[in-house]
Design a protein around this motif. Structure first.
Motif, PDB file in Angstrom:
ATOM      1  N   GLY A  88      26.737  33.844 -44.521  1.00 41.38           N
ATOM      2  CA  GLY A  88      26.942  35.267 -44.720  1.00 41.38           C
ATOM      3  C   GLY A  88      27.461  35.987 -43.501  1.00 41.38           C
ATOM      4  N   GLY A  89      28.137  35.262 -42.614  1.00 40.44           N
ATOM      5  CA  GLY A  89      28.721  35.866 -41.419  1.00 40.44           C
ATOM      6  C   GLY A  89      27.824  35.859 -40.206  1.00 40.44           C
ATOM      7  N   PRO A  94      21.457  29.029 -44.099  1.00 43.46           N
ATOM      8  CA  PRO A  94      21.132  27.652 -44.507  1.00 43.46           C
ATOM      9  C   PRO A  94      21.666  26.569 -43.572  1.00 43.46           C
ATOM     10  N   VAL A  95      22.697  26.905 -42.785  1.00 40.03           N
ATOM     11  CA  VAL A  95      23.294  25.911 -41.875  1.00 40.03           C
ATOM     12  C   VAL A  95      22.970  26.290 -40.432  1.00 40.03           C
ATOM     13  N   GLY A  96      22.286  25.402 -39.729  1.00 37.71           N
ATOM     14  CA  GLY A  96      21.994  25.597 -38.314  1.00 37.71           C
ATOM     15  C   GLY A  96      22.725  24.584 -37.472  1.00 37.71           C
ATOM     16  N   VAL A  97      23.381  25.025 -36.397  1.00 36.38           N
ATOM     17  CA  VAL A  97      24.201  24.146 -35.557  1.00 36.38           C
ATOM     18  C   VAL A  97      23.620  24.100 -34.144  1.00 36.38           C
ATOM     19  N   THR A  98      23.376  22.907 -33.658  1.00 33.96           N
ATOM     20  CA  THR A  98      22.878  22.689 -32.301  1.00 33.96           C
ATOM     21  C   THR A  98      23.915  21.915 -31.495  1.00 33.96           C
ATOM     22  N   ALA A  99      24.231  22.399 -30.310  1.00 36.44           N
ATOM     23  CA  ALA A  99      25.112  21.664 -29.399  1.00 36.44           C
ATOM     24  C   ALA A  99      24.281  20.679 -28.596  1.00 36.44           C
ATOM     25  N   GLN A 100      24.674  19.420 -28.606  1.00 32.44           N
ATOM     26  CA  GLN A 100      23.875  18.400 -27.939  1.00 32.44           C
ATOM     27  C   GLN A 100      24.758  17.214 -27.554  1.00 32.44           C
TER      28      GLN A 100
END
Length: 561
Positions: A88-89, A94-100
């Motif tokens: 929703g901007g 629902p989508v979580g992004v982790t940099a690793q």
């Protein structure tokens, strides 16, 4: 943990059974443990500190997240941008992004629902189930070739335009034309892992001899300013600097991805960097979109995949297609990690070598080379000796004796090149040049005895006081392998008894015996090698000696047993 396999300093790794060679390769501590299973077809890697091991499913501030995505740091911003279209901007949804970093994800106790590492190889290396734990549909979503980057002011020393080779880089470092080279740790960094494999591939294409190829790679390794740098931190250091000379001397040249270079170049920093493609080992970081086989939200993962558009990736500096003529990343992880382990476990050692050259009349006898062409033992020796001088690295101290007895009162040997650092001045040039000149002009008299046994005893006695920590001291004798026609001649048993009694385990001086011609007494040279923990080589090819030296030096650089 695997039990280490014990071997002598000069034992040839190629002489070990294959399974033992793999075990020796893996029995090394790099903060954690490397373990091989299934005959080298699957590798499991722990290679970072426990405090660095973030969970692959972080408990973030978004309680409504159901699809946990882990992406390599450089591509994570693009993935987050795509995720916002499903959230929703916003960042929460629902989508979580982790940099690793992939090395952390690879050893984390849980696997993410979607993993986008910076190389497909990490899927095979991963501890969380390996490639079978993921489904990868289609090609990688992005690619970025590894480039050799450096301050624009010095790029012309190793590159022409945007083209270079790893061999040019190695030669420039060995010849001191390039002030510094820095590399990432290949056991922690995708750039480091891929660059080291590319270097090994390039060196292998430069010579048919595997040992010499590995030694050339380690020549570059031995000259590094830093062997465990982080590519991102390197770029930050360059970005914050204002003195190009300080950067050239302190960091110098280093591999990064093209995407990292483009991002840096768009930053408008004071010190410009130039990137060059190494044509003899061009390799790409690729970014697979891997969906966990156990996720309950595969449909959402597919929607995320579709949301990552090619224009987004291109704008971020990635390629969405494969470059031509790239070096393929091997499917077998031992082929990829083997060079990385050898590179990471490298020990800086000095070498002390006394070269003994048979100058007796028997060296003028006919011989044939490996191709069956007629020659003489002396001619083979000249070519072998010249090849050997090229293998000796800058960290070597060396001296050279000729041994013969043209008359009964002659001493058993004479010093042709005095012992000392190979690049130190001798006469009008360096010691290396003096050795090459002496070997190139080598001519054995027709009538002269061969005081082989006495010369070896004297050589070991001369080198034993030079033995020092972190230094490999050895004697190399080039001969037809027969002691005789000399006032110093002695029965073989007498010599071997004296040789055995003179050995000092605390101050070892192995003897590498190189026998020239079909009538060389290889039995005696083999016994000498066994007694001194050295090696015997039957030489019918000018490259035999250089190859043997390369293997000896590589064995010495291996992890101590």
């Amino acid at each position: 943990m695997l039990e280490p396999v014990r071997h002598s300093a000069l034992s040839d790794p190629d002489d070990q059974p294959a399974s033992l060679t793999v075990r020796v390769l893996l029995a090394v501590m790099i903060v954690g443990v490397l373990v091989v299973v299934g005959g080298g077809t699957a590798w499991w890697i722990y290679s970072q500190k426990p405090t660095d091991q973030a969970a692959a499913r972080p408990a973030g501030p978004c309680p409504d997240t159901v699809l946990h995505v882990v992406a390599a740091p450089e591509i994570a911003p693009v993935v987050r941008e795509a995720a916002r279209t499903l959230n929703g901007g916003g960042d929460c949804g629902p989508v979580g992004v982790t940099a690793q970093d992939p090395v952390v994800t690879a050893s984390a106790p849980e696997q993410p629902d979607v993993w986008i590492p910076s190389s497909s190889a990490w899927l095979r290396i991963s501890l969380v189930g390996g490639v079978e734990a993921y489904r990868v549909d289609g090609d990688p979503i992005a690619r970025s070739p590894i480039v050799i980057a450096g301050p624009t002011a010095i790029a012309g020393r190793y590159a022409k335009g945007d083209q270079t080779t790893w061999m040019q880089l190695m030669a420039g470092v060995a010849g001191h034309q390039i002030p510094a080279v820095t590399m990432p740790d290949p056991l922690h960094s995708t750039v480091g892992m891929l660059a080291v494999y590319a270097i090994q591939t390039a060196m292998a294409s430069s010579t048919p001899d595997a040992g010499i190829a590995q030694l050339r790679a380690l020549t570059l390794r031995s000259r590094l300013k830093d062997a465990s740098a982080d590519p991102g931190e390197l770029l930050q250091r360059v970005a914050s600097a204002t003195d190009p000379t300080a950067v050239a001397n302190g960091i110098g040249v280093f591999p990064i991805t093209e995407q990292q270079l483009i991002t840096y170049q768009h930053g408008g920093h004071a010190i410009p960097l130039t990137g060059s493609f190494p044509s003899d080992g061009l390799i790409e970081a690729d970014y697979p979109f891997a969906i966990s086989s156990s996720t309950e939200h595969a449909d959402l993962a597919v929607r995320l995949h579709a949301a990552i558009g090619k224009p987004m990736l291109t704008e971020a500096g990635f390629r969405t297609y494969a470059m031509a003529h790239t070096t393929p990343v091997p499917e077998r992880t031992d082929k990829l990690l083997g060079p990385a382990v050898q590179w990471a476990q490298y020990r800086a050692l000095a070498f002390q070598v006394l070269l003994l050259i048979d100058d007796s009349g028997s060296m003028n006898k006919p011989a044939t080379d490996k191709a069956g062409r007629p020659t003489t033992k002396a001619a083979l020796l000249r070519q072998s000796g010249l090849a050997a001088t090229q293998v000796l690295g800058d960290e070597t101290s060396v001296g050279m004796w000729f041994f013969n007895t043209p008359n009964p009162k002659s001493p058993p040997h004479s010093e042709v090149v005095p012992f000392g650092p190979i690049n130190a001045k001798v006469g009008a040039g360096t010691r290396r040049a003096a050795m090459a000149t002496a070997i190139n002009g080598y001519q054995a008299p027709n009538q002269a005895g061969t005081p082989l046994f006495q010369t070896i005893l004297d050589a070991q006695a001369a080198m034993r006081p030079r033995v020092a920590p972190n230094t490999i001291t050895m004697v190399i004798v080039l001969t037809d392998g027969t002691d005789g026609e000399s006032t110093y001649s002695m029965p073989k048993k007498t010599f071997l008894d004296r040789l055995a009694k003179s050995q000092d385990p605390e101050r070892p001086v192995p003897v590498i015996g190189v026998g020239f011609g079909p009538d060389a007494d290889m039995s005696t040279l083999t016994t000498i090698a066994h007694t001194t923990d050295g090696k015997a080589i039957a030489a019918r090819n000018p490259a035999d000696l250089a190859s043997a030296l390369a293997k000896a030096f590589l064995a010495a650089h291996a992890v101590p047993s």
